[in-house]
Write a protein that holds these residues in place. Structure first.
Motif, PDB file in Angstrom:
ATOM      1  N   LEU A  66      20.583   5.496  41.813  1.00  0.00           N
ATOM      2  CA  LEU A  66      20.289   4.979  43.144  1.00  0.00           C
ATOM      3  C   LEU A  66      21.548   4.450  43.829  1.00  0.00           C
ATOM      4  N   SER A  67      22.474   3.892  43.053  1.00  0.00           N
ATOM      5  CA  SER A  67      23.698   3.352  43.632  1.00  0.00           C
ATOM      6  C   SER A  67      24.578   4.438  44.250  1.00  0.00           C
ATOM      7  N   LYS A  68      24.341   5.702  43.865  1.00  0.00           N
ATOM      8  CA  LYS A  68      25.129   6.821  44.390  1.00  0.00           C
ATOM      9  C   LYS A  68      24.354   7.634  45.424  1.00  0.00           C
ATOM     10  N   LEU A  69      23.195   7.123  45.825  1.00  0.00           N
ATOM     11  CA  LEU A  69      22.281   7.919  46.623  1.00  0.00           C
ATOM     12  C   LEU A  69      22.826   8.265  48.003  1.00  0.00           C
ATOM     13  N   PHE A  70      23.555   7.352  48.622  1.00  0.00           N
ATOM     14  CA  PHE A  70      24.083   7.618  49.959  1.00  0.00           C
ATOM     15  C   PHE A  70      25.002   8.841  49.944  1.00  0.00           C
ATOM     16  N   GLN A  71      25.954   8.843  48.996  1.00  0.00           N
ATOM     17  CA  GLN A  71      26.867   9.978  48.898  1.00  0.00           C
ATOM     18  C   GLN A  71      26.125  11.239  48.483  1.00  0.00           C
ATOM     19  N   LEU A  92      12.379  -2.949  40.372  1.00  0.00           N
ATOM     20  CA  LEU A  92      12.622  -3.495  41.701  1.00  0.00           C
ATOM     21  C   LEU A  92      14.068  -3.969  41.765  1.00  0.00           C
ATOM     22  N   SER A  93      14.857  -3.387  42.684  1.00  0.00           N
ATOM     23  CA  SER A  93      16.276  -3.713  42.760  1.00  0.00           C
ATOM     24  C   SER A  93      16.770  -3.502  44.185  1.00  0.00           C
ATOM     25  N   ALA A  94      17.990  -3.992  44.436  1.00  0.00           N
ATOM     26  CA  ALA A  94      18.606  -3.784  45.750  1.00  0.00           C
ATOM     27  C   ALA A  94      18.834  -2.297  46.001  1.00  0.00           C
ATOM     28  N   ASP A  95      19.168  -1.563  44.945  1.00  0.00           N
ATOM     29  CA  ASP A  95      19.391  -0.126  45.106  1.00  0.00           C
ATOM     30  C   ASP A  95      18.102   0.595  45.477  1.00  0.00           C
ATOM     31  N   LEU A  96      16.971   0.129  44.944  1.00  0.00           N
ATOM     32  CA  LEU A  96      15.697   0.731  45.309  1.00  0.00           C
ATOM     33  C   LEU A  96      15.413   0.485  46.795  1.00  0.00           C
ATOM     34  N   ASN A 101      15.440   2.864  52.644  1.00  0.00           N
ATOM     35  CA  ASN A 101      16.117   3.043  53.923  1.00  0.00           C
ATOM     36  C   ASN A 101      16.613   4.467  54.130  1.00  0.00           C
ATOM     37  N   PHE A 102      16.892   5.191  53.043  1.00  0.00           N
ATOM     38  CA  PHE A 102      17.396   6.551  53.134  1.00  0.00           C
ATOM     39  C   PHE A 102      16.282   7.581  53.297  1.00  0.00           C
ATOM     40  N   SER A 103      15.025   7.160  53.159  1.00  0.00           N
ATOM     41  CA  SER A 103      13.920   8.114  53.059  1.00  0.00           C
ATOM     42  C   SER A 103      13.066   8.156  54.323  1.00  0.00           C
ATOM     43  N   ASP A 104      12.535   9.336  54.609  1.00  0.00           N
ATOM     44  CA  ASP A 104      11.591   9.497  55.715  1.00  0.00           C
ATOM     45  C   ASP A 104      10.211   8.994  55.328  1.00  0.00           C
ATOM     46  N   LEU A 105       9.911   9.030  54.022  1.00  0.00           N
ATOM     47  CA  LEU A 105       8.612   8.575  53.529  1.00  0.00           C
ATOM     48  C   LEU A 105       8.743   8.173  52.072  1.00  0.00           C
ATOM     49  N   CYS A 106       8.102   7.070  51.707  1.00  0.00           N
ATOM     50  CA  CYS A 106       8.036   6.638  50.308  1.00  0.00           C
ATOM     51  C   CYS A 106       6.612   6.851  49.810  1.00  0.00           C
ATOM     52  N   VAL A 107       6.471   7.598  48.735  1.00  0.00           N
ATOM     53  CA  VAL A 107       5.170   7.838  48.126  1.00  0.00           C
ATOM     54  C   VAL A 107       5.038   6.916  46.921  1.00  0.00           C
ATOM     55  N   VAL A 108       4.179   5.927  47.027  1.00  0.00           N
ATOM     56  CA  VAL A 108       3.937   4.999  45.925  1.00  0.00           C
ATOM     57  C   VAL A 108       2.796   5.559  45.078  1.00  0.00           C
ATOM     58  N   ASN A 131      10.547  -1.989  56.683  1.00  0.00           N
ATOM     59  CA  ASN A 131      10.195  -1.115  57.813  1.00  0.00           C
ATOM     60  C   ASN A 131      10.219   0.367  57.435  1.00  0.00           C
ATOM     61  N   GLY A 132       9.902   0.655  56.175  1.00  0.00           N
ATOM     62  CA  GLY A 132       9.823   2.039  55.739  1.00  0.00           C
ATOM     63  C   GLY A 132       8.410   2.577  55.885  1.00  0.00           C
ATOM     64  N   ARG A 133       8.310   3.869  56.001  1.00  0.00           N
ATOM     65  CA  ARG A 133       6.998   4.517  56.066  1.00  0.00           C
ATOM     66  C   ARG A 133       6.524   4.766  54.633  1.00  0.00           C
TER      67      ARG A 133
END
Length: 221
Positions: A66-71, A92-96, A101-108, A131-133
């Motif tokens: 997750l820490s490398k997800l942006f790149q 549950l973490s800051a990287d999660l 924030n990087f996703s158009d949708l989160c499926v829980v 504020n994620g979908r």
């Protein structure tokens, strides 16, 4: 073409999150275009399951963090990927939070058990705070009896609605076909042999596509 990003989440292990990620990739590839699975769970179960796939497979799986997800996401966009599906770790973490924030949708993803539901409610509320979908999906659900859901399922749906969290329009049943396909490193759509599982996954994919295209309508749903 804009690349869409889908994060598959669960704060509890054993929910079927990784198997679902694999099957969503199988459904997504029916629409064409490069599909990338980001295996961000430190166990890398997804990468191990797909290790034997040929390089010409309709979707690729890359172990990452997750820490490398942006790149990672930027590289997928440069490579022309149409869809990025992230299999996230059950912590549950800051990287999660960044993955949200990087996703158009989160499926829980949650099974209809009290432990899964408690973890799912935490996940949904975390995504909403950012504020994620989000879409909550009940997974590994027992089959209805004569068209009537079992008390376990009815109680689970009722508990979620009482918490203000509606479930997805599609639920995923407990089917041996999902485990069989995963053991072969593929989705049920590739393995074949269970039309009900195939229809179920395609219906879920259509539902999630609609959710990703909503404008902007962020929040639970």
């Amino acid at each position: 073409m804009t690349m869409r990003t889908l994060a598959v989440m669960s704060l509890k292990g054993g929910s079927g999150k990784t198997t679902l990620s694999l099957n969503l990739a199988g459904a997504a590839q029916r629409d064409g275009g490069p599909i990338v699975l980001a295996d961000a769970d430190p166990q890398h179960s997804l990468s191990e399951a797909l290790a034997s796939r040929a390089p010409s497979a309709p979707y690729s799986c890359v172990p990452t963090a997750l820490s490398k997800l942006f790149q990672f996401k930027q590289e997928c966009q440069r490579q022309g990927a149409r869809m990025l599906i992230i299999d996230t770790p059950p912590v549950l973490s800051a990287d999660l939070s960044q993955a949200v924030n990087f996703s158009d949708l989160c499926v829980v993803v949650a099974r209809p058990t009290i432990l899964d539901l408690n973890a799912a409610v935490k996940s949904v509320r975390m995504v909403s705070r950012l504020n994620g979908r989000v879409a909550l999906l009940l997974n590994q659900v027992p089959h209805a009896r004569q068209g009537i859901e079992t008390p376990l399922v009815r109680n689970a749906i009722g508990a979620l609605h009482a918490a203000g969290i509606p479930t997805s329009d599609v639920i995923i049943r407990s089917r041996a076909a999902y485990q069989y396909a995963a053991s072969r490193g593929c989705s049920v759509l590739e393995a074949g042999g269970d039309p009900a599982a195939e229809d179920e996954m395609l219906s879920l994919w259509r539902h999630l596509q609609e959710r990703m295209q909503e404008q902007p309508a962020l929040g639970v749903g």
